[in-house]
Design a protein around this motif. Structure first.
Motif, short mmCIF file in Angstrom:
data_model
loop_
_atom_site.label_atom_id
_atom_site.label_comp_id
_atom_site.label_asym_id
_atom_site.label_seq_id
_atom_site.Cartn_x
_atom_site.Cartn_y
_atom_site.Cartn_z
N THR A 1 0.86 -1.17 0.00
CA THR A 1 0.00 0.00 0.00
C THR A 1 0.89 1.22 0.00
N VAL A 2 0.76 2.06 -1.02
CA VAL A 2 1.58 3.25 -1.14
C VAL A 2 0.67 4.46 -1.24
N ASN A 3 0.86 5.42 -0.34
CA ASN A 3 0.11 6.66 -0.41
C ASN A 3 0.72 7.52 -1.50
N ALA A 4 -0.04 7.75 -2.58
CA ALA A 4 0.48 8.51 -3.71
C ALA A 4 0.28 10.00 -3.57
N PHE B 1 11.87 3.01 -2.99
CA PHE B 1 10.73 3.79 -3.48
C PHE B 1 9.50 3.53 -2.61
N PHE B 2 9.22 2.26 -2.32
CA PHE B 2 8.06 1.93 -1.50
C PHE B 2 8.22 2.40 -0.06
N LEU B 3 9.44 2.29 0.48
CA LEU B 3 9.66 2.76 1.85
C LEU B 3 9.52 4.28 1.94
N ALA B 4 10.02 4.98 0.94
CA ALA B 4 9.92 6.44 0.92
C ALA B 4 8.48 6.90 0.75
N SER B 5 7.65 6.06 0.13
CA SER B 5 6.27 6.43 -0.20
C SER B 5 5.26 5.99 0.84
N ARG B 6 5.68 5.26 1.87
CA ARG B 6 4.70 4.76 2.84
C ARG B 6 3.93 5.91 3.45
N GLY B 7 2.67 5.63 3.78
CA GLY B 7 1.74 6.69 4.16
C GLY B 7 2.15 7.48 5.38
N SER C 1 23.47 13.42 13.23
CA SER C 1 23.01 13.28 11.85
C SER C 1 21.60 12.69 11.80
N LEU C 2 20.94 13.00 10.70
CA LEU C 2 19.61 12.48 10.42
C LEU C 2 19.65 11.83 9.05
N GLU C 3 19.15 10.59 8.96
CA GLU C 3 19.04 9.90 7.69
C GLU C 3 17.61 10.01 7.19
N ILE C 4 17.45 10.22 5.89
CA ILE C 4 16.11 10.44 5.35
C ILE C 4 15.91 9.70 4.04
N ASN C 5 14.75 9.07 3.90
CA ASN C 5 14.31 8.49 2.63
C ASN C 5 12.81 8.77 2.58
N SER C 6 12.43 9.82 1.85
CA SER C 6 11.05 10.31 1.98
C SER C 6 10.58 10.99 0.71
#
Length: 278
Positions: A16-19, A64-70, A109-114
């Motif tokens: 499930t990906v929130n678009a 891509f899916f992890l960055a797009s999770r709702g 530091s902060l890591e980001i995938n969003s």
């Protein structure tokens, strides 16, 4: 809008990906989607399948899916004494981040995938980053609100085959869209909320005037290509960000950025890559 099918070879896996949601939803403002409709589930499925074919299978779209999770996950990374945010920012994200920082001292530091998310949440996270002078390590994606607000407020930026994308801001959208079209797209309450957040957005971006120019350029339908051909994203390589005063600490190149930026209608749709002109 949700995407529920991921093609993986000949088998089907359920995700499930929130678009993305339009401004005004629950009084929160999503950066971008200034009256436009997001791609359909069928179109997203086609893009994912084509990208996987070229990039090496289903593992190539995990980020891509992890960055797009709702709703973003926020977790402590003990090995690096850092905090990782993965997914779309929402109203709860800044509070969870603040609690983790209070628990784990000396975070640097902060890591980001969003893929971005709520503008107000991103403002709050950007303020935390700026106040604590945190380095930002970008994973596969830093899009929309992530790119607009987190990047210019970090002490340094590190990229790792990262895609950094822009498609406007609440202020740029408010300046672009007419009153009639705004009311038609979001209703009275949604449009008034856009106006309020646009005023906040103007204050947030005022401290980064050169960066603000790039964001406003990305609000154009052609995302700054100046050819009147509609696109979904302006993609900025690290050297472009560096030319705007962003402190790029390290760049690790990889295949994903090259594929996304070169496909005519790839994983992110049609994009414009904003190169530094010599």
């Amino acid at each position: 809008m949700f995407l529920n099918i991921l093609l993986m070879g000949s088998s089907l896996l359920m995700f499930t990906v929130n678009a993305g949601t339009p401004p005004g939803n629950h009084n929160r403002i999503q950066v971008g989607l200034c009256g436009e409709s997001p791609p359909s589930d069928l179109e997203l499925t086609r893009r994912i399948a084509e990208f996987q074919k070229e990039a090496g299978g289903a593992k190539s779209t995990r980020g891509f899916f992890l960055a797009s999770r709702g709703v973003a996950t926020v977790g402590y990374v003990a090995a690096k004494n850092s905090i990782r945010i993965e997914g779309r920012l929402d109203a709860s994200t800044p509070g969870v981040l603040s609690a983790l920082i209070a628990t784990h001292k000396h975070i640097t530091s902060l890591e980001i995938n969003s893929f971005g998310g709520d503008a107000r949440a991103a403002y709050e996270i950007a303020n935390i980053i700026r106040t604590l002078q945190l380095d930002l390590e970008i994973g596969e994606f830093c899009m929309s609100a992530c790119a607009n607000y987190l990047i210019p407020n970090a002490r340094t930026i590190s990229t790792n085959d990262s895609v950094i994308g822009f498609h406007g801001s609440p202020m740029a959208c408010y300046k672009k869209i007419s009153l009639i079209n705004g009311l038609r797209a979001w209703g009275i309450q949604g449009y008034l909320n856009l106006r309020r957040v646009a005023a906040e957005d103007r204050q947030v971006l005022a401290i980064h005037p050169r960066y603000k120019t790039l964001i406003e350029l990305s609000q154009r339908d052609d995302r700054g290509a100046m050819d009147n051909v509609a696109r979904e994203w302006l993609i900025a390589p690290p050297e472009t960000l560096s030319s705007l005063g962003i402190n790029i600490k390290s760049v690790t190149p990889g295949p994903h950025f090259k594929i996304i930026s070169s496909q005519p209608n790839g994983l992110l749709g049609k994009v414009f890559v904003k190169e530094v002109r010599g």
